[in-house]
Write a protein that holds these residues in place. Sequence first.
Motif, short mmCIF file in Angstrom:
data_model
loop_
_atom_site.label_atom_id
_atom_site.label_comp_id
_atom_site.label_asym_id
_atom_site.label_seq_id
_atom_site.Cartn_x
_atom_site.Cartn_y
_atom_site.Cartn_z
N SER A 1 1.04 -1.13 0.20
CA SER A 1 -0.05 -0.18 0.31
C SER A 1 0.82 1.60 -0.22
O SER A 1 2.44 1.54 0.65
CB SER A 1 -0.82 -0.21 1.00
OG SER A 1 0.16 0.05 2.43
N GLN A 2 -0.17 2.35 -0.29
CA GLN A 2 0.68 3.64 0.04
C GLN A 2 0.99 4.09 1.48
O GLN A 2 1.94 5.16 1.56
CB GLN A 2 -0.13 4.83 -0.65
CG GLN A 2 0.50 4.49 -2.23
CD GLN A 2 0.00 5.39 -3.38
OE1 GLN A 2 -0.93 6.05 -3.08
NE2 GLN A 2 0.63 6.53 -3.93
N GLY A 3 0.67 3.49 2.06
CA GLY A 3 1.16 4.25 3.84
C GLY A 3 -0.63 3.47 3.86
O GLY A 3 -1.70 3.52 3.80
N GLU A 4 -0.51 3.80 5.85
CA GLU A 4 -1.44 3.74 6.95
C GLU A 4 -2.17 4.76 7.41
O GLU A 4 -1.40 5.74 7.72
CB GLU A 4 -0.95 2.84 7.80
CG GLU A 4 -2.57 2.55 8.80
CD GLU A 4 -2.94 1.04 7.97
OE1 GLU A 4 -2.74 0.94 7.20
OE2 GLU A 4 -4.76 0.58 8.49
N LEU A 5 -3.49 5.67 6.91
CA LEU A 5 -3.99 6.50 7.52
C LEU A 5 -4.31 6.67 8.52
O LEU A 5 -5.89 5.87 9.17
CB LEU A 5 -4.31 7.77 6.43
CG LEU A 5 -4.94 8.93 7.36
CD1 LEU A 5 -3.66 9.99 7.76
CD2 LEU A 5 -5.27 9.67 6.04
N LEU A 6 -4.29 6.96 10.42
CA LEU A 6 -5.24 7.05 11.34
C LEU A 6 -6.10 7.71 11.47
O LEU A 6 -5.31 9.38 11.52
CB LEU A 6 -4.27 5.79 12.57
CG LEU A 6 -4.18 4.57 12.55
CD1 LEU A 6 -2.39 5.24 11.75
CD2 LEU A 6 -3.80 4.66 14.10
#
Lengths: 246, 247
Positions: A228-233
């Motif tokens: 993925s391109q990253g994780e956003l919380l």
Amino acid sequence: MCDILAISAGYNYTPGKYLPIFAEKGKENINGWGIGFFREDKALVEKSPEQVFSDRQVHESFQRLARVIDSRIIISHVNCPKSGGHHSTHLHPFKFTFLDHDWLFAHVGVVENIDAYQTTETPRLEVDVYTARIFEYLRDQLVLLHRKNPYISVYIALRIAIQELLDDYPGDYSFFLANESFVFAFCNYRQLMVLKESESMGDIMLITTVEEGLSRTDWHPIVPDPQSQGELLVIAGPDVLYAEEV
Amino acid sequence: MCDLFALSATKDYSAPEFLPIFAVQAKTNMDGWGIGFFRKHHAVVEKSAEKIFHAGQLHDSFQRLARVVRSKVIICHIRFRTSGLLDECHAHPFVLKFGGYDWIFAHNGKAPDIESYRSCGAVIEDAISDSARTFEYLRDHMEDHHRSDSKPEKLFNILADSTSKMIDQYPGEYNFLLSNGHLLFAFTNHRQFMFMKGSKTLKGAFLLTTLARGLTTEKWLRVAKATNRKGLLLAISGNDVILHKSI
């Protein structure tokens, strides 16, 4: 390697316990420190180019601030030489006012070429460090998206902004972006460690790049999927409200 | 049909103008009213089974409360009885404590199937209605997630999942507001929500209602579920919609 810590609570919290631990864990970061917090919805930042930890002592001002700050959201950054100059204006967190909020931003990671980014909005952050350009880029995108659709949800707008950022300026990003009500945390290379902790006044949420967390309790790693391109919380009060791959 | 109103702001707010406007526009609902808000993180509810509007006048207590209530989140419900008795116990909002918070809940819609739901936990005393059972169902399923998740749970996902299961098990019309004082969740699967941010007369607050034309002549945004989905869930903090997703 720089480190960042965010604390989010449902009430004004004094970080006398965790900020000093964070300073000690980040003691190899010898190029200064910063603490950002909110007072009556206004962002305030205290920073210093001095070492956060030396002679087996946490920096005196850092300790005093940890005992005195009283805020629902607190963001701290300890600085390594990679992050830019030694002057305190170069230190994180940075603050901006846009979309009816004061925002704090702190970042760790290395991003090539973004130094050349020219903001389309005002004001500009008058410091020559690439973290300032990242913050300006995200601010510009959020303002633009909001102009197009005033009712766009903040999470969706930030996700779009990050996708644009990664397309235009690929790199290693772990950052916190917070206003007085909620904290966004994004990572695409280092894991973030998360802990929901019970305090006498109620629960708090801690999130940090410090690899082992800040205590012996069970910290939960947020590891970005390499596909993925990253994780956003997004964290509101002491809860993770939502998390998704970007 | 009952009607709902919510205000969410970054700091404590009063709604002395909007609560009466809402009450007047919803005055055809003659079966009670309630106002829920938070004081020092504790839920406080004032409600009544009396008519909100009588003899050309708004209910005296409602008018006074509208001037005095001050909170980051205010939830108001004007009742048109479709389930349960006509008494104060059945007026909304309801309050339950779980997951470390006081939660305030108000519902609009008809969901007779869920009246048969029996909670294993604490029940809303003396309330025999679809709304009371809906709140208990959501509480029970959110707590189940809390017990089974070893990782920090994601509140939005948990509520979305609990609501989705509820609609599968007990189909019905559910518009509800749910708040723990930090966050305001709004779910709709019938009618609509109208919302307004940055109203000229109440700068800095977010307003939401089920009333089809909103509460002022300003431009209100209509949101409703997509025809091929179960419903739409919004999470609001301060004056921002953090997230809205179809379920």
